[in-house]
Motif scaffolding. Structure first.
Motif, PDB file in Angstrom:
ATOM      1  N   VAL A   1      22.452 104.819  58.203  1.00  0.00           N
ATOM      2  CA  VAL A   1      22.124 103.492  58.276  1.00  0.00           C
ATOM      3  C   VAL A   1      22.475 103.185  59.770  1.00  0.00           C
ATOM      4  O   VAL A   1      21.934 102.269  60.304  1.00  0.00           O
ATOM      5  N   VAL A   2      23.651 103.969  60.560  1.00  0.00           N
ATOM      6  CA  VAL A   2      23.935 103.585  61.699  1.00  0.00           C
ATOM      7  C   VAL A   2      22.789 103.857  62.910  1.00  0.00           C
ATOM      8  O   VAL A   2      22.413 103.213  63.600  1.00  0.00           O
ATOM      9  N   ILE A   3      21.932 105.059  62.517  1.00  0.00           N
ATOM     10  CA  ILE A   3      20.661 105.387  63.165  1.00  0.00           C
ATOM     11  C   ILE A   3      19.690 104.163  63.322  1.00  0.00           C
ATOM     12  O   ILE A   3      19.077 103.790  63.972  1.00  0.00           O
ATOM     13  N   ILE A   4      19.330 103.708  61.890  1.00  0.00           N
ATOM     14  CA  ILE A   4      18.619 102.608  61.771  1.00  0.00           C
ATOM     15  C   ILE A   4      19.288 101.129  62.682  1.00  0.00           C
ATOM     16  O   ILE A   4      18.144 100.643  63.417  1.00  0.00           O
ATOM     17  N   MET A   5      20.248 101.163  62.601  1.00  0.00           N
ATOM     18  CA  MET A   5      20.848  99.965  63.112  1.00  0.00           C
ATOM     19  C   MET A   5      20.777 100.184  64.738  1.00  0.00           C
ATOM     20  O   MET A   5      20.623  99.227  65.452  1.00  0.00           O
ATOM     21  N   THR A   6      20.995 101.494  65.176  1.00  0.00           N
ATOM     22  CA  THR A   6      20.889 101.795  66.577  1.00  0.00           C
ATOM     23  C   THR A   6      19.310 101.585  67.196  1.00  0.00           C
ATOM     24  O   THR A   6      19.018 100.905  67.902  1.00  0.00           O
ATOM     25  N   ILE A   7      18.259 102.001  66.065  1.00  0.00           N
ATOM     26  CA  ILE A   7      17.154 101.743  66.469  1.00  0.00           C
ATOM     27  C   ILE A   7      16.573 100.385  66.663  1.00  0.00           C
ATOM     28  O   ILE A   7      15.708  99.914  67.361  1.00  0.00           O
ATOM     29  N   LYS A   8      17.255  99.555  65.902  1.00  0.00           N
ATOM     30  CA  LYS A   8      16.928  98.070  65.998  1.00  0.00           C
ATOM     31  C   LYS A   8      17.690  97.450  66.907  1.00  0.00           C
ATOM     32  O   LYS A   8      17.513  96.191  67.367  1.00  0.00           O
ATOM     33  N   LYS A   9      18.503  98.251  67.671  1.00  0.00           N
ATOM     34  CA  LYS A   9      19.051  97.687  68.984  1.00  0.00           C
ATOM     35  C   LYS A   9      20.059  96.752  68.650  1.00  0.00           C
ATOM     36  O   LYS A   9      20.521  95.681  69.239  1.00  0.00           O
ATOM     37  N   LEU A  10      21.015  96.749  67.570  1.00  0.00           N
ATOM     38  CA  LEU A  10      22.005  96.157  67.491  1.00  0.00           C
ATOM     39  C   LEU A  10      23.274  96.335  68.132  1.00  0.00           C
ATOM     40  O   LEU A  10      23.333  97.568  68.766  1.00  0.00           O
ATOM     41  N   SER A  11      24.069  95.324  68.447  1.00  0.00           N
ATOM     42  CA  SER A  11      25.219  95.701  69.520  1.00  0.00           C
ATOM     43  C   SER A  11      26.245  96.776  68.746  1.00  0.00           C
ATOM     44  O   SER A  11      26.230  96.965  67.529  1.00  0.00           O
TER      45      SER A  11
ATOM     46  N   SER B   1      29.019  99.487  59.503  1.00  0.00           N
ATOM     47  CA  SER B   1      29.081 100.934  59.125  1.00  0.00           C
ATOM     48  C   SER B   1      30.512 100.900  58.331  1.00  0.00           C
ATOM     49  O   SER B   1      30.456 101.645  57.009  1.00  0.00           O
ATOM     50  N   VAL B   2      31.492 100.598  58.730  1.00  0.00           N
ATOM     51  CA  VAL B   2      32.902 100.369  58.141  1.00  0.00           C
ATOM     52  C   VAL B   2      32.766  99.865  56.645  1.00  0.00           C
ATOM     53  O   VAL B   2      33.446 100.126  55.616  1.00  0.00           O
ATOM     54  N   ILE B   3      32.343  98.710  56.834  1.00  0.00           N
ATOM     55  CA  ILE B   3      32.209  97.717  55.591  1.00  0.00           C
ATOM     56  C   ILE B   3      31.205  98.504  54.604  1.00  0.00           C
ATOM     57  O   ILE B   3      31.503  98.384  53.238  1.00  0.00           O
ATOM     58  N   LEU B   4      30.168  99.023  55.067  1.00  0.00           N
ATOM     59  CA  LEU B   4      29.253  99.843  54.000  1.00  0.00           C
ATOM     60  C   LEU B   4      29.837 100.775  53.255  1.00  0.00           C
ATOM     61  O   LEU B   4      29.947 101.072  52.133  1.00  0.00           O
ATOM     62  N   ILE B   5      30.768 101.675  54.313  1.00  0.00           N
ATOM     63  CA  ILE B   5      31.594 102.674  53.582  1.00  0.00           C
ATOM     64  C   ILE B   5      32.359 102.490  52.609  1.00  0.00           C
ATOM     65  O   ILE B   5      32.671 103.108  51.360  1.00  0.00           O
ATOM     66  N   LEU B   6      33.143 101.011  52.748  1.00  0.00           N
ATOM     67  CA  LEU B   6      34.280 100.641  52.127  1.00  0.00           C
ATOM     68  C   LEU B   6      33.882 100.323  50.916  1.00  0.00           C
ATOM     69  O   LEU B   6      34.155 100.420  49.715  1.00  0.00           O
TER      70      LEU B   6
END
Length: 109
Positions: free
Chosen positions: A76-86, A94-99
């Motif tokens: 999920v972090v890799i996908i968010m990075t590819i979409k160029k999120l801050s 990612s913390v909210i997703l894991i929680l």
């Protein structure tokens, strides 16, 4: 190890760390070279990856669920990075997703 040795070690590591931070000021790189520019853009990300990547899989635990959750969150972090999120959005997301996923698995939600 005596206290004197520890202080000497701290000073040496500090000098080496500062050397790597100061070195780019004195090394002039041709800005027109796209390969060198790409290398310097990727360098901080690769250093962080090398420092953080091994800890990703064991930080939450060593059970199969924890490791699977870590791998899923990593994708999920890799996908968010590819979409160029801050970086802030990636970290908080990612913390909210894991929680949320841990809470669903353990019946908290």
């Amino acid at each position: 190890m005596a206290n004197k040795d520890v202080y000497i070690l701290i000073v040496v590591v500090g000098i080496i760390t500062m050397l790597f931070r100061i070195l780019p000021v004195y090394i002039k790189v041709n800005d027109e070279n796209e390969y060198v520019e790409t290398f310097f853009e990727i360098l901080p990300i690769s250093i962080i990856s090398v420092l953080v990547f091994p800890e990703i899989f064991t930080a939450m635990g060593t059970s199969l669920f924890d490791i699977g959750l870590s791998i899923f969150a990593m994708f999920v972090v890799i996908i968010m990075t590819i979409k160029k999120l801050s970086l802030a959005h990636i970290a908080i997301g990612s913390v909210i997703l894991i929680l949320i996923l841990r809470g669903m698995y353990f019946g908290i939600f």
